[in-house]
Design a protein around this motif. Structure first.
Motif, PDB file in Angstrom:
ATOM      1  N   LEU A 201       0.833  -1.205   0.000  1.00  0.00           N
ATOM      2  CA  LEU A 201       0.000   0.000   0.000  1.00  0.00           C
ATOM      3  C   LEU A 201       0.869   1.257   0.000  1.00  0.00           C
ATOM      4  O   LEU A 201       0.594   2.221  -0.725  1.00  0.00           O
ATOM      5  CB  LEU A 201      -0.917  -0.013   1.222  1.00  0.00           C
ATOM      6  CG  LEU A 201      -2.042   1.022   1.249  1.00  0.00           C
ATOM      7  CD1 LEU A 201      -2.975   0.828   0.068  1.00  0.00           C
ATOM      8  CD2 LEU A 201      -2.823   0.929   2.553  1.00  0.00           C
ATOM      9  N   LYS A 202       1.924   1.237   0.782  1.00  0.00           N
ATOM     10  CA  LYS A 202       2.842   2.378   0.819  1.00  0.00           C
ATOM     11  C   LYS A 202       3.509   2.578  -0.536  1.00  0.00           C
ATOM     12  O   LYS A 202       3.675   3.715  -1.006  1.00  0.00           O
ATOM     13  CB  LYS A 202       3.902   2.149   1.896  1.00  0.00           C
ATOM     14  CG  LYS A 202       4.891   3.292   2.039  1.00  0.00           C
ATOM     15  CD  LYS A 202       5.921   3.007   3.122  1.00  0.00           C
ATOM     16  CE  LYS A 202       6.932   4.141   3.224  1.00  0.00           C
ATOM     17  NZ  LYS A 202       7.970   3.862   4.252  1.00  0.00           N
ATOM     18  N   SER A 203       3.868   1.475  -1.187  1.00  0.00           N
ATOM     19  CA  SER A 203       4.493   1.560  -2.505  1.00  0.00           C
ATOM     20  C   SER A 203       3.539   2.160  -3.535  1.00  0.00           C
ATOM     21  O   SER A 203       3.945   2.966  -4.378  1.00  0.00           O
ATOM     22  CB  SER A 203       4.937   0.165  -2.956  1.00  0.00           C
ATOM     23  OG  SER A 203       5.416   0.185  -4.278  1.00  0.00           O
ATOM     24  N   LEU A 204       2.264   1.783  -3.457  1.00  0.00           N
ATOM     25  CA  LEU A 204       1.279   2.323  -4.395  1.00  0.00           C
ATOM     26  C   LEU A 204       1.099   3.824  -4.208  1.00  0.00           C
ATOM     27  O   LEU A 204       0.877   4.566  -5.174  1.00  0.00           O
ATOM     28  CB  LEU A 204      -0.060   1.602  -4.212  1.00  0.00           C
ATOM     29  CG  LEU A 204      -0.111   0.144  -4.683  1.00  0.00           C
ATOM     30  CD1 LEU A 204      -1.406  -0.518  -4.241  1.00  0.00           C
ATOM     31  CD2 LEU A 204       0.030   0.067  -6.198  1.00  0.00           C
ATOM     32  N   LYS A 205       1.184   4.283  -2.965  1.00  0.00           N
ATOM     33  CA  LYS A 205       1.061   5.718  -2.696  1.00  0.00           C
ATOM     34  C   LYS A 205       2.207   6.502  -3.326  1.00  0.00           C
ATOM     35  O   LYS A 205       2.030   7.645  -3.762  1.00  0.00           O
ATOM     36  CB  LYS A 205       1.039   5.970  -1.187  1.00  0.00           C
ATOM     37  CG  LYS A 205      -0.219   5.494  -0.485  1.00  0.00           C
ATOM     38  CD  LYS A 205      -0.138   5.783   1.005  1.00  0.00           C
ATOM     39  CE  LYS A 205      -1.398   5.308   1.723  1.00  0.00           C
ATOM     40  NZ  LYS A 205      -1.324   5.559   3.187  1.00  0.00           N
ATOM     41  N   GLU A 206       3.382   5.886  -3.366  1.00  0.00           N
ATOM     42  CA  GLU A 206       4.571   6.581  -3.856  1.00  0.00           C
ATOM     43  C   GLU A 206       4.710   6.515  -5.371  1.00  0.00           C
ATOM     44  O   GLU A 206       5.470   7.285  -5.958  1.00  0.00           O
ATOM     45  CB  GLU A 206       5.816   5.980  -3.192  1.00  0.00           C
ATOM     46  CG  GLU A 206       5.855   6.183  -1.678  1.00  0.00           C
ATOM     47  CD  GLU A 206       6.985   5.416  -1.015  1.00  0.00           C
ATOM     48  OE1 GLU A 206       7.623   4.586  -1.714  1.00  0.00           O
ATOM     49  OE2 GLU A 206       7.230   5.631   0.188  1.00  0.00           O
ATOM     50  N   ARG A 207       4.006   5.591  -6.000  1.00  0.00           N
ATOM     51  CA  ARG A 207       4.145   5.438  -7.450  1.00  0.00           C
ATOM     52  C   ARG A 207       3.360   6.518  -8.192  1.00  0.00           C
ATOM     53  O   ARG A 207       2.289   6.930  -7.744  1.00  0.00           O
ATOM     54  CB  ARG A 207       3.658   4.054  -7.897  1.00  0.00           C
ATOM     55  CG  ARG A 207       4.587   2.930  -7.467  1.00  0.00           C
ATOM     56  CD  ARG A 207       4.100   1.575  -7.939  1.00  0.00           C
ATOM     57  NE  ARG A 207       5.035   0.532  -7.528  1.00  0.00           N
ATOM     58  CZ  ARG A 207       6.091   0.163  -8.232  1.00  0.00           C
ATOM     59  NH1 ARG A 207       6.328   0.741  -9.401  1.00  0.00           N
ATOM     60  NH2 ARG A 207       6.900  -0.780  -7.794  1.00  0.00           N
ATOM     61  N   PRO A 208       3.882   6.972  -9.334  1.00  0.00           N
ATOM     62  CA  PRO A 208       3.136   7.966 -10.119  1.00  0.00           C
ATOM     63  C   PRO A 208       1.872   7.352 -10.710  1.00  0.00           C
ATOM     64  O   PRO A 208       1.797   6.138 -10.920  1.00  0.00           O
ATOM     65  CB  PRO A 208       4.135   8.356 -11.223  1.00  0.00           C
ATOM     66  CG  PRO A 208       5.050   7.172 -11.343  1.00  0.00           C
ATOM     67  CD  PRO A 208       5.166   6.606  -9.960  1.00  0.00           C
TER      68      PRO A 208
END
Length: 455
Positions: A201-208
């Motif tokens: 979930l954290k990775s998805l927040k950081e992805r463009p």
């Protein structure tokens, strides 16, 4: 409940197929390309990858050497329900590393070459991203809520939140990329800290945000909305939308999921598929041997030790049930408190919005509402600049809040833009542009939306 979630997969992939047909102008496609990726990546990289694919072992060795977190890819085999959404999250999380691995591998296997190219394809990247978000924000939280619910009727607590969220997605597709779940108010739906789900979930927040997100989300959201409205209708507007306490107590303990059964099925599947492949005879022999070992150990105990062991097991059973009951009660109370707080906040926001509208209406009485440029020019004749600015701002506020809150571009209904405060002449020019656009567009009655929220 698990089957409701499971059947949503077909709905999503059908929508992705429609989007791919539109983007590629290829009506001959029979399934979304991302589905092929979700099948082949686990085959070559998954935890249950066949021994003939050396890529799985090489990938694991490289990942451990690079100290990659959550590099393991789940398998489609032996899993059901929302596994494809989980695999999509795993691929999205490790996509760059998998591409680098395949490039360094230098393999001539056509499937691996196609996989590498697919993971670089913008459309597949977009679809993987969408699947990951749907899994992380909707399907996995719903699964967790189902497990935490004390009664099946508690679905009426969170089913409306899902329907409202999907309706909002249809109108505002970019809402999905804010990575806010419709179940954020329910503590039981949150991923555990430092878990794989939390990291994804954290990775998805950081992805463009992938290109084309605003195109595909409404298609998927509309299909899911229609599906969940049918499936959850009894808990949203039907007979169980507001169940009485007595009925809820009667259904307490009836599980929304069959996780224990699935766990047993998984164990049996493991027995059959673990190398060397287990036969029914081998499995039966192993189970009998395990049972004999247990009873053999019990036979060596004295009568006093046996009674003590049985008593301890019996007491632990009641203690476990008691702790589980307390936990479900606590979760239920927390959910109710969150819902009440959210309802109170909505009421306060509504009162605040109404008060602001009344204040704007009072200000507007002094100068009047200008529908045409002639009315505006007449009202601004022979008045001081400060009064003129006040009148212009009153008209802008009314248009922004009441008359046409969805007007585009929005900066014409603002007093500043990009850290620049508009001057009198700029405010006047902006209001003129809005009035001209309003007059040249639909009738003013069409634009009037008294119940719209302020931007």
């Amino acid at each position: 409940m698990l089957h409701i979630l499971s059947n949503s997969s077909a709905i999503v992939f059908k929508s992705l197929l429609e989007h791919e047909k539109f983007c590629t102008n290829n009506e001959d496609l029979t399934e979304a390309s991302v589905l092929w990726v979700l099948n082949e990546i686990p085959r070559y990289f998954g935890k249950r990858s066949s021994g003939k694919y050396s890529t799985a072992g090489q990938w694991e060795a490289l990942a451990k050497e690079m100290e990659l977190m959550f590099f393991k890819i789940d398998s489609n085999a032996g899993h059901r329900f929302i596994i494809r959404f989980i695999i999509a999250s795993e691929i999205t999380y490790n996509r760059e590393e998998i591409i680098s691995f395949l490039e360094n591998l230098g393999n001539t296997d056509p499937t691996l070459v196609n996989l590498k190219n697919s993971l670089k394809n913008d459309l597949i990247i977009l679809h993987l991203h969408i699947l990951s978000l749907l899994g992380a924000l909707i399907l996995q939280p719903m699964w967790q809520l189902s497990e935490a619910s004390e009664s099946v009727l508690q679905m009426s607590l969170y089913a409306p939140a899902l329907i409202n969220y999907l309706q909002d997605l249809v109108d505002d597709p970019m809402l999905l990329f804010t990575v806010n779940s419709p179940f954020d108010v329910f503590p039981a739906a949150a991923p555990k800290e430092n878990s794989k789900a939390s990291a994804f979930l954290k990775s998805l927040k950081e992805r463009p945000i992938p290109v084309g997100g605003s195109e595909v989300v409404p298609i998927v959201a509309k299909s899911l909305l229609e599906y969940f409205q049918r499936q959850l209708e009894p808990f949203v507007t039907g007979i169980y939308a507001s169940p009485d306490i007595a009925l809820e107590r009667e259904t307490t303990g009836a599980p929304l999921t069959n996780i224990p059964c699935e766990s047993a099925f998984g164990y049996i599947d493991h027995m059959f598929t673990t190398k060397p492949n287990m036969t029914t005879y081998n499995r039966s022999a192993l189970m009998v041997a395990a049972k004999n070992n247990v009873f053999g150990y019990i036979a060596t105990l004295s009568e006093e030790e046996k009674r003590e062991m049985y008593l301890r097991a019996f007491n632990n059973k009641h203690l476990s049930a008691e702790l589980a009951a307390k936990k479900t009660q606590q979760i239920h109370r927390e959910n109710i408190e969150k819902i009440e707080q959210q309802a109170l906040k909505q009421q306060l926001d509504k009162k605040k919005s109404e008060a602001k509208r009344k204040k704007i209406a009072v200000e507007l009485r002094e100068c009047g509402f200008w529908l045409t440029l002639q009315e505006m020019d007449t009202a601004l004749i022979n008045i001081p600049p400060t009064t003129a600015i006040k009148y212009i701002k009153s008209n802008i506020r009314f248009r922004k809040t009441v008359w046409s809150p969805k007007f585009e571009p929005k900066n014409l209904l603002q007093f500043s833009h990009q850290k620049h405060t508009y001057t009198y002449s700029e405010l006047l020019a902006n209001l003129k542009a809005v009035i001209v656009a309003d007059c040249s567009g639909s009738d003013s009655d069409t634009n009037y939306t008294s119940d719209s929220d302020e931007d």
